[in-house]
Design a protein around this motif. Sequence first.
Motif, PDB file in Angstrom:
ATOM      1  N   LEU A  14      40.070  39.586  51.837  1.00  0.00           N
ATOM      2  CA  LEU A  14      40.907  40.720  51.603  1.00  0.00           C
ATOM      3  C   LEU A  14      42.256  40.934  52.684  1.00  0.00           C
ATOM      4  CD1 LEU A  14      38.288  43.345  50.871  1.00  0.00           C
ATOM      5  CD2 LEU A  14      39.962  42.182  48.990  1.00  0.00           C
ATOM      6  N   ALA A  15      41.702  40.671  53.761  1.00  0.00           N
ATOM      7  CA  ALA A  15      43.041  40.780  54.589  1.00  0.00           C
ATOM      8  C   ALA A  15      44.185  39.413  54.466  1.00  0.00           C
ATOM      9  CB  ALA A  15      42.586  40.600  56.158  1.00  0.00           C
ATOM     10  N   ARG A  52      32.561  38.045  43.413  1.00  0.00           N
ATOM     11  CA  ARG A  52      31.703  39.295  43.967  1.00  0.00           C
ATOM     12  C   ARG A  52      33.181  40.371  44.115  1.00  0.00           C
ATOM     13  NH1 ARG A  52      29.153  37.272  48.143  1.00  0.00           N
ATOM     14  NH2 ARG A  52      30.632  37.840  49.661  1.00  0.00           N
ATOM     15  N   LEU A  53      34.162  39.824  45.048  1.00  0.00           N
ATOM     16  CA  LEU A  53      35.383  40.835  44.955  1.00  0.00           C
ATOM     17  C   LEU A  53      35.974  41.108  43.745  1.00  0.00           C
ATOM     18  CD1 LEU A  53      36.846  39.299  48.275  1.00  0.00           C
ATOM     19  CD2 LEU A  53      35.863  41.721  48.134  1.00  0.00           C
ATOM     20  N   SER A  54      36.048  40.225  42.852  1.00  0.00           N
ATOM     21  CA  SER A  54      36.676  40.329  41.275  1.00  0.00           C
ATOM     22  C   SER A  54      36.005  41.007  40.404  1.00  0.00           C
ATOM     23  CB  SER A  54      36.719  38.638  40.807  1.00  0.00           C
ATOM     24  OG  SER A  54      37.354  38.743  39.586  1.00  0.00           O
ATOM     25  N   TRP A  58      38.052  44.551  43.191  1.00  0.00           N
ATOM     26  CA  TRP A  58      38.942  44.665  44.390  1.00  0.00           C
ATOM     27  C   TRP A  58      40.123  43.578  44.470  1.00  0.00           C
ATOM     28  CZ3 TRP A  58      38.459  47.560  48.809  1.00  0.00           C
ATOM     29  CH2 TRP A  58      37.233  48.710  48.900  1.00  0.00           C
ATOM     30  N   ILE A  59      39.663  42.459  43.592  1.00  0.00           N
ATOM     31  CA  ILE A  59      41.024  41.369  43.701  1.00  0.00           C
ATOM     32  C   ILE A  59      41.122  41.266  42.189  1.00  0.00           C
ATOM     33  CG2 ILE A  59      40.402  40.668  45.945  1.00  0.00           C
ATOM     34  CD1 ILE A  59      38.999  38.087  44.627  1.00  0.00           C
ATOM     35  N   ALA A  73      45.949  26.073  38.631  1.00  0.00           N
ATOM     36  CA  ALA A  73      44.972  26.449  39.438  1.00  0.00           C
ATOM     37  C   ALA A  73      44.979  28.083  39.515  1.00  0.00           C
ATOM     38  CB  ALA A  73      45.592  26.086  41.091  1.00  0.00           C
ATOM     39  N   ARG A  74      43.898  28.919  39.819  1.00  0.00           N
ATOM     40  CA  ARG A  74      43.842  30.334  39.772  1.00  0.00           C
ATOM     41  C   ARG A  74      44.290  30.873  41.447  1.00  0.00           C
ATOM     42  NH1 ARG A  74      38.778  34.058  37.861  1.00  0.00           N
ATOM     43  NH2 ARG A  74      39.943  35.793  37.510  1.00  0.00           N
ATOM     44  N   SER A  75      45.298  31.839  41.472  1.00  0.00           N
ATOM     45  CA  SER A  75      45.489  32.310  42.571  1.00  0.00           C
ATOM     46  C   SER A  75      44.929  33.755  42.561  1.00  0.00           C
ATOM     47  CB  SER A  75      47.193  32.479  42.881  1.00  0.00           C
ATOM     48  OG  SER A  75      47.584  33.569  41.927  1.00  0.00           O
ATOM     49  N   THR A  76      44.601  34.360  43.684  1.00  0.00           N
ATOM     50  CA  THR A  76      44.144  35.602  44.017  1.00  0.00           C
ATOM     51  C   THR A  76      44.907  36.582  44.564  1.00  0.00           C
ATOM     52  OG1 THR A  76      41.917  34.371  44.135  1.00  0.00           O
ATOM     53  CG2 THR A  76      42.172  36.471  44.719  1.00  0.00           C
ATOM     54  N   ALA A  77      44.867  37.803  44.059  1.00  0.00           N
ATOM     55  CA  ALA A  77      45.856  38.681  44.751  1.00  0.00           C
ATOM     56  C   ALA A  77      44.922  40.144  44.663  1.00  0.00           C
ATOM     57  CB  ALA A  77      47.036  38.752  43.847  1.00  0.00           C
TER      58      ALA A  77
END
Length: 77
Positions: A14-15, A52-54, A58-59, A73-77
């Motif tokens: 997350l950070a 888990r975060l998705s 949370w993301i 590609a899949r980016s995470t934000a």
Amino acid sequence: MTPLKSGTVDLVILAAIDEQPRYGLELVQHIGNRSGGLFELSEGSLYPALLRLSKAGWIAGEWQPTPGGGSRARSTA
């Protein structure tokens, strides 16, 4: 290396993505660099944590074209 407390991987991820969206490999490299090599994520811990975060909301990820016209590609934000 000392085992990490539960939830540490999630907080580190997350950070890292709070600064900017990142792809999986980019996350691994960024976290390794920022920790001076003390914290190295494996794919076996990274991708379950991202899932888990998705699921927790949370993301969010989105599919992006990769530089050079390769596969997406899949980016995470």
